[in-house]
Motif scaffolding. Structure first.
Motif, PDB file in Angstrom:
ATOM      1  N   GLN A  19       0.844  -1.353  -0.049  1.00 46.85           N
ATOM      2  CA  GLN A  19       0.038   0.137  -0.145  1.00 46.85           C
ATOM      3  C   GLN A  19       0.860   1.222  -0.121  1.00 46.85           C
ATOM      4  OE1 GLN A  19      -2.935  -0.001   3.374  1.00 46.85           O
ATOM      5  NE2 GLN A  19      -4.476  -0.920   1.980  1.00 46.85           N
ATOM      6  N   ALA A  20       1.977   1.314   0.897  1.00 47.02           N
ATOM      7  CA  ALA A  20       2.923   2.506   0.882  1.00 47.02           C
ATOM      8  C   ALA A  20       3.520   2.591  -0.585  1.00 47.02           C
ATOM      9  CB  ALA A  20       3.925   2.329   1.879  1.00 47.02           C
ATOM     10  N   ASP A  21       3.885   1.894  -1.017  1.00 40.22           N
ATOM     11  CA  ASP A  21       4.508   1.608  -2.462  1.00 40.22           C
ATOM     12  C   ASP A  21       3.542   2.362  -3.466  1.00 40.22           C
ATOM     13  OD1 ASP A  21       7.080   0.791  -1.575  1.00 40.22           O
ATOM     14  OD2 ASP A  21       6.754  -1.275  -2.312  1.00 40.22           O
ATOM     15  N   ALA A  22       2.425   1.774  -3.456  1.00 41.59           N
ATOM     16  CA  ALA A  22       1.484   1.993  -4.386  1.00 41.59           C
ATOM     17  C   ALA A  22       0.750   3.554  -4.053  1.00 41.59           C
ATOM     18  CB  ALA A  22       0.134   1.246  -4.206  1.00 41.59           C
ATOM     19  N   ALA A  23       0.911   4.038  -2.869  1.00 41.91           N
ATOM     20  CA  ALA A  23       0.574   5.472  -2.618  1.00 41.91           C
ATOM     21  C   ALA A  23       1.722   6.244  -2.843  1.00 41.91           C
ATOM     22  CB  ALA A  23       0.466   5.555  -1.042  1.00 41.91           C
ATOM     23  N   GLY A  24       2.695   5.976  -2.942  1.00 42.67           N
ATOM     24  CA  GLY A  24       3.872   6.935  -3.194  1.00 42.67           C
ATOM     25  C   GLY A  24       3.811   6.851  -4.667  1.00 42.67           C
ATOM     26  N   MET A  25       3.702   5.808  -5.588  1.00 37.79           N
ATOM     27  CA  MET A  25       3.699   5.725  -6.868  1.00 37.79           C
ATOM     28  C   MET A  25       2.410   6.686  -7.418  1.00 37.79           C
ATOM     29  SD  MET A  25       3.279   2.480  -9.391  1.00 37.79           S
ATOM     30  CE  MET A  25       1.225   2.331  -9.462  1.00 37.79           C
ATOM     31  N   CYS A  26       1.493   6.661  -6.729  1.00 35.28           N
ATOM     32  CA  CYS A  26       0.004   7.492  -7.143  1.00 35.28           C
ATOM     33  C   CYS A  26       0.149   8.981  -6.623  1.00 35.28           C
ATOM     34  CB  CYS A  26      -1.108   6.668  -6.782  1.00 35.28           C
ATOM     35  SG  CYS A  26      -1.519   4.961  -7.425  1.00 35.28           S
ATOM     36  N   GLY A  27       1.038   9.379  -5.718  1.00 31.37           N
ATOM     37  CA  GLY A  27       1.099  10.561  -4.992  1.00 31.37           C
ATOM     38  C   GLY A  27       0.108  11.171  -4.188  1.00 31.37           C
ATOM     39  N   VAL A  28      -0.361   9.990  -3.576  1.00 32.31           N
ATOM     40  CA  VAL A  28      -1.384  10.193  -2.572  1.00 32.31           C
ATOM     41  C   VAL A  28      -1.068   9.490  -1.053  1.00 32.31           C
ATOM     42  CG1 VAL A  28      -3.291  10.096  -4.048  1.00 32.31           C
ATOM     43  CG2 VAL A  28      -2.401   8.143  -2.874  1.00 32.31           C
ATOM     44  N   GLY A  29      -1.463   9.732  -0.156  1.00 30.80           N
ATOM     45  CA  GLY A  29      -1.197   9.259   1.323  1.00 30.80           C
ATOM     46  C   GLY A  29      -1.559   7.845   1.536  1.00 30.80           C
ATOM     47  N   ASN A  30      -0.792   7.326   2.532  1.00 30.43           N
ATOM     48  CA  ASN A  30      -1.040   5.677   2.761  1.00 30.43           C
ATOM     49  C   ASN A  30      -2.455   5.692   3.324  1.00 30.43           C
ATOM     50  OD1 ASN A  30       1.615   5.416   2.200  1.00 30.43           O
ATOM     51  ND2 ASN A  30       2.183   4.958   4.268  1.00 30.43           N
ATOM     52  N   ARG A  31      -3.084   6.718   3.867  1.00 26.39           N
ATOM     53  CA  ARG A  31      -4.222   6.566   4.429  1.00 26.39           C
ATOM     54  C   ARG A  31      -5.374   6.665   3.435  1.00 26.39           C
ATOM     55  NH1 ARG A  31      -7.046  10.748   8.881  1.00 26.39           N
ATOM     56  NH2 ARG A  31      -9.145   9.978   8.853  1.00 26.39           N
ATOM     57  N   PHE A  32      -5.051   7.474   2.482  1.00 24.60           N
ATOM     58  CA  PHE A  32      -5.988   7.575   1.371  1.00 24.60           C
ATOM     59  C   PHE A  32      -6.414   6.102   0.593  1.00 24.60           C
ATOM     60  CE2 PHE A  32      -7.113   8.191  -3.122  1.00 24.60           C
ATOM     61  CZ  PHE A  32      -8.583   9.101  -3.068  1.00 24.60           C
TER      62      PHE A  32
END
Length: 65
Positions: A19-32
């Motif tokens: 999830q953290a990698d995907a959030a970073g890749m997408c430019g959103v927060g982990n919580r989102f």
């Protein structure tokens, strides 16, 4: 939203990323991303569409009737 959340989670796992990698890749927060994968209904539509695009998920809209 429930079906969309399942698709997002499945695609992320298919890509083999956290999830953290995907959030970073997408430019959103982990919580989102977590809330999206858990089907929260009050998320910003623009961000949701951006995450879908970044994960390679296409959506189709159809009129009823």
């Amino acid at each position: 939203m429930k079906e969309l959340s399942k698709i997002v989670k499945s695609r992320r796992k298919e890509l083999g990323i956290t999830q953290a990698d995907a959030a970073g890749m997408c430019g959103v927060g982990n919580r989102f991303l977590s809330e999206l994968e858990n089907g929260k209904e009050s998320l910003h539509i623009g961000k949701v569409l951006h995450v879908l695009a970044m994960l390679g998920i296409d959506i189709a809209l159809n009129t009823r009737g």
